[in-house]
Design a protein around this motif. Structure first.
Motif, short mmCIF file in Angstrom:
data_model
loop_
_atom_site.label_atom_id
_atom_site.label_comp_id
_atom_site.label_asym_id
_atom_site.label_seq_id
_atom_site.Cartn_x
_atom_site.Cartn_y
_atom_site.Cartn_z
N SER A 164 49.40 41.64 51.87
CA SER A 164 49.34 40.18 51.74
C SER A 164 50.76 39.65 51.69
CB SER A 164 48.60 39.78 50.47
OG SER A 164 49.41 40.00 49.33
N TRP A 165 51.02 38.59 52.43
CA TRP A 165 52.34 37.96 52.38
C TRP A 165 52.35 36.80 51.40
CZ3 TRP A 165 55.12 41.51 54.17
CH2 TRP A 165 54.71 42.30 55.23
N ASP A 177 50.52 48.80 46.16
CA ASP A 177 49.60 48.55 45.05
C ASP A 177 48.55 47.51 45.44
OD1 ASP A 177 50.83 50.38 43.47
OD2 ASP A 177 51.47 48.97 41.93
N PHE A 178 48.97 46.45 46.12
CA PHE A 178 48.03 45.41 46.54
C PHE A 178 46.93 46.02 47.42
CE2 PHE A 178 46.31 42.23 49.37
CZ PHE A 178 46.11 41.14 48.55
N ASP A 190 39.09 49.27 35.90
CA ASP A 190 40.21 48.61 35.21
C ASP A 190 41.52 49.03 35.89
OD1 ASP A 190 41.75 47.23 33.41
OD2 ASP A 190 41.69 48.81 31.88
N LEU A 191 41.81 48.39 37.01
CA LEU A 191 43.02 48.70 37.77
C LEU A 191 44.09 47.64 37.50
CD1 LEU A 191 41.42 49.80 41.16
CD2 LEU A 191 42.16 51.23 39.25
N PRO A 192 45.35 47.93 37.83
CA PRO A 192 46.42 46.97 37.55
C PRO A 192 46.19 45.61 38.21
CG PRO A 192 47.32 49.10 38.17
CD PRO A 192 45.85 49.17 38.43
N LYS A 193 46.72 44.58 37.58
CA LYS A 193 46.64 43.23 38.15
C LYS A 193 47.51 43.15 39.39
CE LYS A 193 44.11 41.84 34.67
NZ LYS A 193 42.65 41.62 34.86
N ILE A 194 47.04 42.42 40.37
CA ILE A 194 47.83 42.16 41.58
C ILE A 194 47.92 40.66 41.79
CG2 ILE A 194 47.34 44.35 42.74
CD1 ILE A 194 45.12 42.94 44.29
N ASN A 195 48.88 40.24 42.59
CA ASN A 195 49.04 38.81 42.86
C ASN A 195 48.02 38.38 43.90
OD1 ASN A 195 51.22 38.44 41.09
ND2 ASN A 195 52.69 39.13 42.63
#
Length: 201
Positions: A164-165, A177-178, A190-195
């Motif tokens: 994602s840009w 990660d995204f 429960d995975l890490p937060k992404i933008n």
């Protein structure tokens, strides 16, 4: 606790699969991991790494490489069609093939189960369990697209790893990660937060 089947086939972008395994273990998931014959060669040619062929050593390889002792890892030989995960009576949370070569995708679409990855995918389709396929090819030809359509109609999800840009990634790790986290959005992990996209401000 039911496991999640993670399969790696002989295509580029193994780094996303590696990160996905790391994140899933950190969220205390039980993983059944299958590496195809071709994927061993990709690791050797792209990373200069020879993944152990013996299954207990392979599980140790992941632990040491990721420096991660969470969750549970069970590794399976690519042609072991007698493995527990080859049976529909063995319950799982689902299966993710990352990356998925066009050869593997085509054989799954045609119902031709030669190895354990293809058999497991067939089992997930027939049992109505989540099957996520992350194809790695460009450009897609008409045969690829028709095979993906067949798999969608059969109940699989096709999720290519696309960065994602709009999240304004600053590093390659953020992009990886995204893509890794997005593969598992349909699971309650429960995975890490992404933008994520928040709309135009």
């Amino acid at each position: 606790m039911s496991s999640l089947v993670i399969a790696l086939t002989g295509a580029s972008s193994q780094i996303i699969a590696e990160r996905a395994i790391d994140l899933l273990l950190k969220s205390h998931q039980n993983l059944d991991i299958i590496i195809s014959k071709g994927a061993y060669e990709v690791w050797k040619s792209e990373k200069g790494i020879q993944i152990p062929l013996e299954m207990k050593k392979q599980a140790l390889f992941w632990r040491e490489r990721l420096n991660n002792n969470s969750g549970k890892i069970t590794c399976h030989k690519w042609n072991d069609n007698s493995a527990n995960i080859a049976s529909g009576s063995y319950t799982t949370k689902g299966m993710v093939i990352i990356p998925c070569s066009m050869g593997t995708l085509g054989r799954i679409a045609s119902g031709c189960s030669i190895d354990l990855i293809e058999r497991c995918a067939d089992v997930h389709l027939k049992e109505g369990r989540p099957l996520i396929i992350s194809p790695r090819e460009s450009p897609f030809n008409l045969i690829h697209l028709k095979n993906m359509t067949l798999l969608c109609e059969a109940g699989a999800k096709i999720i290519p790893c696309i960065p994602s840009w709009y999240s304004d990634p600053k590093t390659i790790d953020e992009m990886i990660d995204f893509m890794a986290v997005r593969l598992f959005d349909s699971f309650d992990f429960d995975l890490p937060k992404i933008n994520r996209w928040k709309g135009i401000k």
